[in-house]
Design an enzyme around this catalytic site. Structure first.
Site, short mmCIF file in Angstrom:
data_model
loop_
_atom_site.label_atom_id
_atom_site.label_comp_id
_atom_site.label_asym_id
_atom_site.label_seq_id
_atom_site.Cartn_x
_atom_site.Cartn_y
_atom_site.Cartn_z
N GLY A 6 -3.49 -43.75 3.53
CA GLY A 6 -2.17 -43.90 2.91
C GLY A 6 -1.90 -42.77 1.93
O GLY A 6 -2.78 -42.00 1.55
N GLY A 27 0.37 -41.85 -1.77
CA GLY A 27 1.05 -42.42 -2.93
C GLY A 27 1.68 -41.34 -3.78
O GLY A 27 1.67 -40.15 -3.45
N GLY A 28 2.23 -41.76 -4.91
CA GLY A 28 2.91 -40.82 -5.79
C GLY A 28 1.96 -39.88 -6.47
O GLY A 28 2.36 -38.80 -6.91
N LYS A 57 -10.12 -39.91 -2.44
CA LYS A 57 -8.77 -39.80 -3.00
C LYS A 57 -8.57 -38.36 -3.46
O LYS A 57 -9.33 -37.85 -4.27
CB LYS A 57 -8.58 -40.77 -4.16
CG LYS A 57 -7.19 -40.71 -4.78
CD LYS A 57 -7.01 -41.78 -5.83
CE LYS A 57 -7.02 -43.15 -5.22
NZ LYS A 57 -5.79 -43.90 -5.44
N ASP A 70 -0.65 -50.20 -13.44
CA ASP A 70 0.01 -50.26 -12.13
C ASP A 70 -0.59 -51.40 -11.29
O ASP A 70 -0.85 -51.24 -10.10
CB ASP A 70 -0.16 -48.93 -11.40
CG ASP A 70 0.78 -48.81 -10.21
OD1 ASP A 70 1.85 -49.46 -10.22
OD2 ASP A 70 0.45 -48.09 -9.26
#
Length: 665
Positions: free
Chosen positions: A18, A20-21, A40, A134
């Site tokens: 995935g 993300g920002g 990541k 978050d």
């Protein structure tokens, strides 16, 4: 980052999990420790942002100290080609968002069990000075045993710091944002508790409390709107459970749980019988914590002052005040200077500050409020084309998820959230679902199954099926012997072609005419073909001793390995009739004729036909017919009367190769 790439000589990329920002996440294989991990990578557009890099690395280092079983572990931190990366524990399972969508309604005891694990992890993080910022179901993973693993601890801080001016900073998480985050106030551990209250709301009802078309509209609801009652959606939810939601999502920090541990203690007893009649929880005060009380102003010092209600009123007020100030300045020039009292100085200073704040607020609203725009339709475009089109429309790229799709080509967009042609604010974050191609599955092992059944099943799933045939003594006729696609290979069935080798059963042969074969010749023939030989013996006046009289099956029949061949072997004349036979004038004997084998370009055997003439046979009839593949000695029996001579002719492939018209003993 492409599949197969080896990061830092150790972590081989398997697939994307995935985007993300802040970062992109990949599943990878640790080639040293031989285990799967999650990698990541800080996004390329943040690779030159030193503040983002420092916080990325700093927060990661602090997370190494966290050893809670419900927090994803950090294994390694590094950099390659200016790319910052973290190596984390890979959790095989699903995130809490997917779990809620698949399992709602969730039993209350299971809800409490999940929340207790989350609270346990958050409590330890807070104890170490780490605020998540978050918390949302997408950042909470469930492994295959159903245990919670929270990810992205601390990374949200770096994202918020480096994208503070971007609208999409809060769109992906706006459904779980606390009121103080929405209005830009200082964030504390209680902000995480508010998010946990929203997650509990979603676990109980299956959806979030506030919806809207833009991030701003949803954030305003968190700031202003009253929290909906979970019992309005699911009437039988126990009141103590709703009370935990209300307590955790209180607008005032003084009314909210002080810590994750306090929330966990309250939640743990929510289903106990002694709390079943508990009243609905109410905050201690309805006064908003953020309301500021201004110093009292003497009404005599403000002439015709009215409350401001609109922006136009504010503009008029500024003009009127400006005129008054100008008048006072002119008066000062014509009148003697007077010393202002301390009280007057404070009053006018306060008025000036209020006017300045109003002017700044109006300017901020006018220049910072994003304009509305229509979300373009990017379905069917490649991921890169869709990103360019969205950015051209002044929209931000939100969360990108990948899913299998049989109709949309790999790396092409399936849909967006919000949907196409929806009116959104410029700068809004748009989530995309991208196709990872059709679903692949292991092809399967079909050996030993009946070909017709397998063909029917696979063709219904879009597989192209082809057939080859082969003899087999292991598989029955019409069973599959081999397949061209390996059973473990993962394929897209609708675009797969397979060839099956199908059994024709045991290889069959045309049985020779064994009449007048010797017993030894029959035994050799049966052994070569793998036949079971059954021998019967009987006296015969015309067939010489040890020669075949009859056979079963008959000559020319199909026969396969393992079949039974029955022959009757002559024992010669019956001894009881020997005396009588001696009196007869018949003579019995055999001769041998050698026939050479003659191969040709078109055949590998010769067809032999034998004709004899004696007491019992005529040259007009074939006595024996068979094939040879090498030079062969043929034994021919004769029974002659008196001094009569016998005859024979031998043909090879229709040509006469041997003849004798005067055969005598």
């Amino acid at each position: 980052m492409r599949e197969g790439y080896i990061l830092n000589g150790r972590y081989q990329i398997i697939r994307s999990l995935g985007e993300g920002g802040m970062a992109n996440v990949y599943e990878a294989r640790d080639l040293i420790l031989q285990r799967n991990v999650a990698v990541k990578l800080l996004r390329l557009d943040l690779s030159d942002d030193q503040a983002a890099i420092r916080r990325f690395q700093g927060e990661a280092m602090s997370l190494v100290e966290l050893t809670n079983p419900h927090i994803v572990s950090i294994y390694d931190i590094g950099e390659e080609n200016s790319l910052q990366y973290l190596v984390m524990e890979y959790v095989k399972g699903m995130n809490l968002k997917e779990y809620i969508e698949q399992c709602s309604p969730i039993p209350y005891q299971r809800v409490i069990e999940i929340m207790e694990q989350i609270l346990n992890a958050v409590s330890e993080a807070h104890a170490n000075g780490i605020i998540h910022r978050d918390l949302k179901p997408q950042n909470i993973l469930l492994d295959e045993q159903g245990n919670v693993k929270i990810t992205d601890f601390g990374i949200a801080i770096a994202a918020a710091q480096s994208t503070i001016t971007k609208t999409n900073t809060m769109l992906g998480s706006v459904h779980y944002i606390s009121p103080e985050q929405a209005r830009g106030s200082i964030i504390t551990s209680q902000s995480d508790i508010y998010s946990l209250g929203i997650i509990l709301f979603e676990l109980l009802t299956g959806h979030v409390p506030f919806e809207g078309q833009t991030a701003v509209s949803i954030a305003l609801k968190h700031y202003n709107a009253q929290m909906p009652s979970v019992r309005e959606f699911v009437a039988d939810i126990p009141q103590p459970l709703e009370n935990v939601v209300l307590h955790a999502t209180a607008k005032k920090l003084t009314d909210r749980y002080k810590s994750a541990g306090e929330m966990a203690v309250d939640l743990r007893t929510a289903l106990q019988p002694d709390r079943q009649n508990e009243p609905r929880w109410q905050p201690h005060s309805e006064v908003d914590q953020e309301t500021q009380i201004l110093p009292r102003i003497d009404p005599k010092q403000i002439v015709n002052e009215k409350p401001t209600t609109t922006m136009e009123d504010e503009d008029d007020k500024v003009k009127q005040t400006s005129k008054k100030v100008t008048k006072k300045v002119n008066d000062k020039k014509s009148k003697p200077k007077k010393k202002w009292s301390k009280k007057k100085k404070i009053a006018f200073t306060t008025i000036g500050l209020i006017l300045l704040a109003i002017i700044l607020f109006i300017g901020y609203v006018l220049f910072s409020t994003p304009q509305n725009t229509t979300l373009p339709d990017v379905a069917g475009l490649t991921e890169q084309q869709a990103k360019q089109k969205l950015m051209k429309a002044k929209l931000e790229i939100g969360e990108i998820t990948y899913t299998n799709d049989d109709k949309i080509a790999k790396d092409h967009v399936i849909k967006t959230t919000p949907s196409a042609n929806t009116e959104v604010r410029e700068g809004a974050s748009i989530d995309m679902v991208v196709s990872s191609g059709p679903q692949k599955q292991a092809f399967g092992d079909y050996r030993g199954q009946v070909y017709a059944d397998v063909k029917s099943r696979l063709e219904k799933q879009g597989v192209t099926v082809r057939k080859k045939e082969s003899y087999s003594d292991e598989y029955a006729k019409d069973e599959i012997i081999e397949q061209s696609v390996k059973s473990s290979k993962k394929v897209v069935l609708s675009s797969t072609t397979v060839t099956f080798v199908v059994s024709k059963g045991n290889e069959s042969y045309s049985l020779r005419d064994l009449t007048n074969y010797t017993l030894k010749s029959v035994q050799d023939y049966a052994s070569d073909l793998g036949l079971k030989l059954q021998i019967n013996k009987e006296y015969n006046d015309t067939v010489a001793n040890d020669m075949v009289i009859t056979q079963q099956p008959s000559a020319g029949s199909d026969i396969s390995e393992g079949d039974t061949l029955t022959v009757t072997i002559s024992q010669g004349k019956d001894p009881a009739k020997e005396d009588q036979d001696d009196q007869d004038s018949y003579t019995s004997f055999t001769i041998s004729v050698n026939v050479p084998f003659q191969p040709t370009a078109n055949q590998t055997s010769n067809k032999i036909q034998v004709y004899i003439e004696d007491k019992d046979h005529s040259l007009s009839n074939v006595y024996q017919s068979f094939d040879i593949t090498n030079d062969t000695s043929i034994t021919i029996p004769f029974v002659l009367e008196g001094n009569k001579a016998g005859k024979y002719k031998i043909y090879r492939d229709g040509q006469l190769v041997a003849q004798n018209d005067n055969v005598k003993n």
